[in-house]
Every structure is written in C-alpha cells, then in structure tokens.
Design an enzyme around this catalytic site. Sequence first.
Site, PDB file in Angstrom:
ATOM      1  N   SER A  11      26.678  38.832  10.438  1.00 59.00           N
ATOM      2  CA  SER A  11      26.161  38.439   9.126  1.00 59.00           C
ATOM      3  C   SER A  11      26.402  36.960   8.825  1.00 59.00           C
ATOM      4  O   SER A  11      25.840  36.436   7.871  1.00 59.00           O
ATOM      5  CB  SER A  11      26.780  39.307   8.024  1.00 59.00           C
ATOM      6  N   GLN A  12      27.245  36.301   9.602  1.00 50.76           N
ATOM      7  CA  GLN A  12      27.507  34.872   9.384  1.00 50.76           C
ATOM      8  C   GLN A  12      27.049  34.071  10.599  1.00 50.76           C
ATOM      9  O   GLN A  12      27.345  34.460  11.732  1.00 50.76           O
ATOM     10  CB  GLN A  12      29.017  34.630   9.160  1.00 50.76           C
ATOM     11  N   ASN A  64      29.874  39.341  17.840  1.00 45.61           N
ATOM     12  CA  ASN A  64      28.503  39.820  17.647  1.00 45.61           C
ATOM     13  C   ASN A  64      27.575  38.641  17.853  1.00 45.61           C
ATOM     14  O   ASN A  64      27.546  37.735  17.024  1.00 45.61           O
ATOM     15  CB  ASN A  64      28.327  40.373  16.230  1.00 45.61           C
ATOM     16  N   HIS A  87      32.275  32.948  15.036  1.00 40.93           N
ATOM     17  CA  HIS A  87      33.531  33.639  14.719  1.00 40.93           C
ATOM     18  C   HIS A  87      33.742  34.798  15.675  1.00 40.93           C
ATOM     19  O   HIS A  87      32.836  35.578  15.940  1.00 40.93           O
ATOM     20  CB  HIS A  87      33.526  34.138  13.262  1.00 40.93           C
ATOM     21  N   GLY A 134      24.204  42.579  14.780  1.00 43.04           N
ATOM     22  CA  GLY A 134      24.969  43.047  13.623  1.00 43.04           C
ATOM     23  C   GLY A 134      25.783  41.963  12.946  1.00 43.04           C
ATOM     24  O   GLY A 134      26.546  42.251  12.030  1.00 43.04           O
TER      25      GLY A 134
HETATM   26  P1  AMP Z   1      29.950  39.473  10.921  1.00 41.60           P
HETATM   27  O1  AMP Z   1      29.373  40.338   9.846  1.00 41.60           O
HETATM   28  O2  AMP Z   1      30.261  40.210  12.176  1.00 41.60           O
HETATM   29  O3  AMP Z   1      29.148  38.212  11.154  1.00 41.60           O
HETATM   30  O4  AMP Z   1      31.377  39.010  10.418  1.00 41.60           O
HETATM   31  C1  AMP Z   1      31.518  38.082   9.380  1.00 41.60           C
HETATM   32  C2  AMP Z   1      32.613  38.568   8.508  1.00 41.60           C
HETATM   33  O5  AMP Z   1      32.998  37.511   7.626  1.00 41.60           O
HETATM   34  C3  AMP Z   1      32.225  39.726   7.638  1.00 41.60           C
HETATM   35  O6  AMP Z   1      32.859  40.872   8.158  1.00 41.60           O
HETATM   36  C4  AMP Z   1      32.745  39.397   6.255  1.00 41.60           C
HETATM   37  O7  AMP Z   1      33.606  40.404   5.777  1.00 41.60           O
HETATM   38  C5  AMP Z   1      33.537  38.114   6.485  1.00 41.60           C
HETATM   39  N1  AMP Z   1      33.423  37.144   5.373  1.00 41.60           N
HETATM   40  C6  AMP Z   1      32.406  36.968   4.491  1.00 41.60           C
HETATM   41  N2  AMP Z   1      32.696  35.970   3.627  1.00 41.60           N
HETATM   42  C7  AMP Z   1      33.921  35.499   3.968  1.00 41.60           C
HETATM   43  C8  AMP Z   1      34.773  34.489   3.450  1.00 41.60           C
HETATM   44  N3  AMP Z   1      34.431  33.751   2.387  1.00 41.60           N
HETATM   45  N4  AMP Z   1      35.961  34.275   4.076  1.00 41.60           N
HETATM   46  C9  AMP Z   1      36.332  35.028   5.130  1.00 41.60           C
HETATM   47  N5  AMP Z   1      35.571  36.014   5.634  1.00 41.60           N
HETATM   48  C10 AMP Z   1      34.382  36.258   5.081  1.00 41.60           C
HETATM   49  P1  AMP Z   2      30.125  43.740   7.745  1.00 43.17           P
HETATM   50  O1  AMP Z   2      29.174  44.803   7.339  1.00 43.17           O
HETATM   51  O2  AMP Z   2      29.801  43.085   9.078  1.00 43.17           O
HETATM   52  O3  AMP Z   2      30.470  42.726   6.686  1.00 43.17           O
HETATM   53  O4  AMP Z   2      31.438  44.543   8.053  1.00 43.17           O
HETATM   54  C1  AMP Z   2      32.313  44.902   7.044  1.00 43.17           C
HETATM   55  C2  AMP Z   2      33.702  44.624   7.436  1.00 43.17           C
HETATM   56  O5  AMP Z   2      34.299  45.695   8.176  1.00 43.17           O
HETATM   57  C3  AMP Z   2      33.779  43.510   8.304  1.00 43.17           C
HETATM   58  O6  AMP Z   2      34.994  42.970   8.043  1.00 43.17           O
HETATM   59  C4  AMP Z   2      33.574  44.124   9.665  1.00 43.17           C
HETATM   60  O7  AMP Z   2      33.953  43.321  10.719  1.00 43.17           O
HETATM   61  C5  AMP Z   2      34.400  45.360   9.528  1.00 43.17           C
HETATM   62  N1  AMP Z   2      33.868  46.516  10.189  1.00 43.17           N
HETATM   63  C6  AMP Z   2      32.621  46.707  10.638  1.00 43.17           C
HETATM   64  N2  AMP Z   2      32.495  47.961  11.142  1.00 43.17           N
HETATM   65  C7  AMP Z   2      33.701  48.552  10.973  1.00 43.17           C
HETATM   66  C8  AMP Z   2      34.202  49.835  11.258  1.00 43.17           C
HETATM   67  N3  AMP Z   2      33.436  50.749  11.825  1.00 43.17           N
HETATM   68  N4  AMP Z   2      35.458  50.128  10.910  1.00 43.17           N
HETATM   69  C9  AMP Z   2      36.214  49.188  10.320  1.00 43.17           C
HETATM   70  N5  AMP Z   2      35.807  47.964  10.011  1.00 43.17           N
HETATM   71  C10 AMP Z   2      34.566  47.634  10.358  1.00 43.17           C
END
Ligand code: AMP
Ligand code: AMP
Length: 318
Positions: free
Chosen positions: A157-158, A149, A162, A155
């Site tokens: 969040s970090q 992303n 990654h 979308g």
């Molecule tokens: P995104 O939201 O696509 O940037 O993916 C970042 C992901 O990092 C999210 O889906 C979180 O679930 C995951 N995340 C948040 N905090 C941590 C953590 N401390 N260690 C590993 N994963 C994390």
């Molecule tokens: P996030 O809202 O980015 O923290 O997403 C929550 C977690 O679920 C993260 O680990 C995402 O990468 C993953 N995720 C996001 N969308 C989906 C989906 N539709 N089905 C399964 N996992 C998802």
Amino acid sequence: MSFYDIPSDFVSKLTGKYESAVANEHIVFAGDSAISEIVERKVKDKTYEFQLTHLETLKKRPAKGSKEENPFAKPEPELTILDSYGPNDEFRVVFNKFPVVPNHFMIITKEFVSQNTPLSPIEINASYSILTHLKKHDRSGKNWFAFYNCGQQSGASQPHKHIQFMTLPNGYTPPIDSIANSSPAFIPSAKQEPLQDSSLPFAHYVARLPDDISDLNEDDLTMYFSSLLQRALTTLKQNGHNHISYNFCLTTKYMMVVPRASGYYKDLLGVNSCGVMGLFLCKNQELVDLVKHDGPENVLASVGLPNTSGEPTDEYHY
Ligand code: AMP
Ligand code: AMP
C-alpha cells in the site's frame, strides 16, 4: 555471524519503544479487537495450517500512500527505532503505525526508492542480519519473519521501499515449512531447481538456507534471491503478465518468492506476503466465511499463478 552490526540493546529498544508508542497513541494497535482462528486444510496428501483473522477496525485504515503523501519520507520520531542502519547508514528502522501483531516493524530506505524495485544485496543482507539478531536475542520465544511486497499486484500500500518484520502466531506452522524443512540447503545452479511443494496449488519458489549460518557469506543470499526471482519472472511471463509482482518472505531457515497475478481475491480481500505465509486478514465475517468456503489454498492459487513443480526448465527461461 551477522553481516551488519545491530546495537546490542536492539530488542529492549524495540519492545520498550513499542510499549510507550502504543501508550502515547503514536501506534494504533488493532490486535486487541482481532479474532483469530487456525484452520487445518487437507490438500492432496498433506495437511496445512492457515490463520484467519477477523478485524472490523481494518475498515478504518488510511488509504493507499503515494509519493506525495508518503509517511516514510519523514517518519515520526516516536516510531523510529534506529535512525540509521546499514553499512552506509542508508536505512531507518521504524514501527508499522497500524500493527495487528505487536512489535511489527520495518526497514525503510532514507531516500525514496520505489517499492517496485527488486531487493538489493544490501537490503537482503540487512534483513537477514536483523532476523538472526532477533533469533539470538529475542527471549519471547516468538518466530520472526521478514517480508517484502513488490509490484502493483503484491498487496503493497506504500510506494516507498519498506521491508517488514513480524512474528508468527504462537505454535503456528506456515504451509511452506514442510517442504523447506524436509530439504537440504539450496545451491543455486542450473541443475538445482528451487523447492516447490507440489501439493500447494500456487507457484512458490523456496530456497532452504544452511543450518549453520557461518556457512553463508554475503553473496549467497543475493544469489539465492536472484535465482528465485528468475523463476518467478519466468512464471509471470509464461502466464502472460507484463507486470512484475511478487511476495518475498525470509526466515532464518528459508527464503521464498511467490509470483502474483492479483493483489485482491475476487476484488474483495487484499492478500500480501502474510497471505502466502498462510495468514489472512479479513475486515468482516463474510470474508472469513468466503476464505473458509473457497479454501485458503485456493485463494492463494487465484491471486498467484499455477504451481510449476515437475515442469522442465528450458532455454526460454530468464
Ligand atoms: P504495505 O501495505 O505492505 O505496503 O505496508 C505498509 C504499511 O505501512 C502498512 O501496513 C501500514 O500499516 C503502515 N503505515 C501506514 N502509514 C504509516 C505511518 N505513518 N507510519 C508507519 N507505518 C505506516
Ligand atoms: P495492510 O492492509 O497492508 O495495511 O495491512 C494491515 C497491517 O497488518 C499491516 O501492518 C500489515 O503488514 C499487517 N498484516 C497484513 N496481513 C496480516 C495478517 N494476516 N496478520 C497480521 N498482520 C497482517
């Protein structure tokens, strides 16, 4: 063929370490309380599948990360699958701490690199190497995909770079598969436009990869990516966006870049690369009903940009 060597016990390490991290509560698995359904949608002349997942515990997730509060600067050892990976040992391979799907993991850079930067050739080849390794060695029958992303409306969040790896639901076919499967391998050139399914109402640029992966060399995937990214950048520019936001999805069969106008649908539903693969995660029943009512393909049209199939390319393109 594999570009970068992966330890032969990677799959057993992945599954073994996942089980113990869940048992010891280092991983907070939310999938048990998730309610998923596959919906079929007829759009123009085609039928597509989407998966809607209702997950109440999503409300309890940690908020967005920042460079100062960065969980990837020093990942927890219990979440670390490989402490070093890549041709220059520049990556770590770690679990997602809050997965909805078991074994969800990521490649992260050791040093801070911004999530707003495009994928480097090494990152693309590292992702592909992992996917081909999983295809060969993961006996679970699951179909893996990688996603990235990129940018403020994608979308993410970090902010620390990654690239994520997740499995598709059993028996599920993402909307993009029909165009990717019906086409020969992509040869990036001025004459060959990326694939785009004209029935889907959002811009998406797809490159089919060769069936025989020994036909790929290390530069090919980078050329594919830059060709798809160029089209996405042009579409963002043509629609008046001055940010660079897109979703990148990779399987062993195809690569896709989807330009994004917005990270949220109606300011309510976050949509990331999983969304463009047809997988929607909703924190309450109202959002599930909203996606069903409005149509998942229309949600993607709203957070993306208009489909450009059939439009001629010109000298103003990047
Ligand atoms: P995104 O939201 O696509 O940037 O993916 C970042 C992901 O990092 C999210 O889906 C979180 O679930 C995951 N995340 C948040 N905090 C941590 C953590 N401390 N260690 C590993 N994963 C994390
Ligand atoms: P996030 O809202 O980015 O923290 O997403 C929550 C977690 O679920 C993260 O680990 C995402 O990468 C993953 N995720 C996001 N969308 C989906 C989906 N539709 N089905 C399964 N996992 C998802």
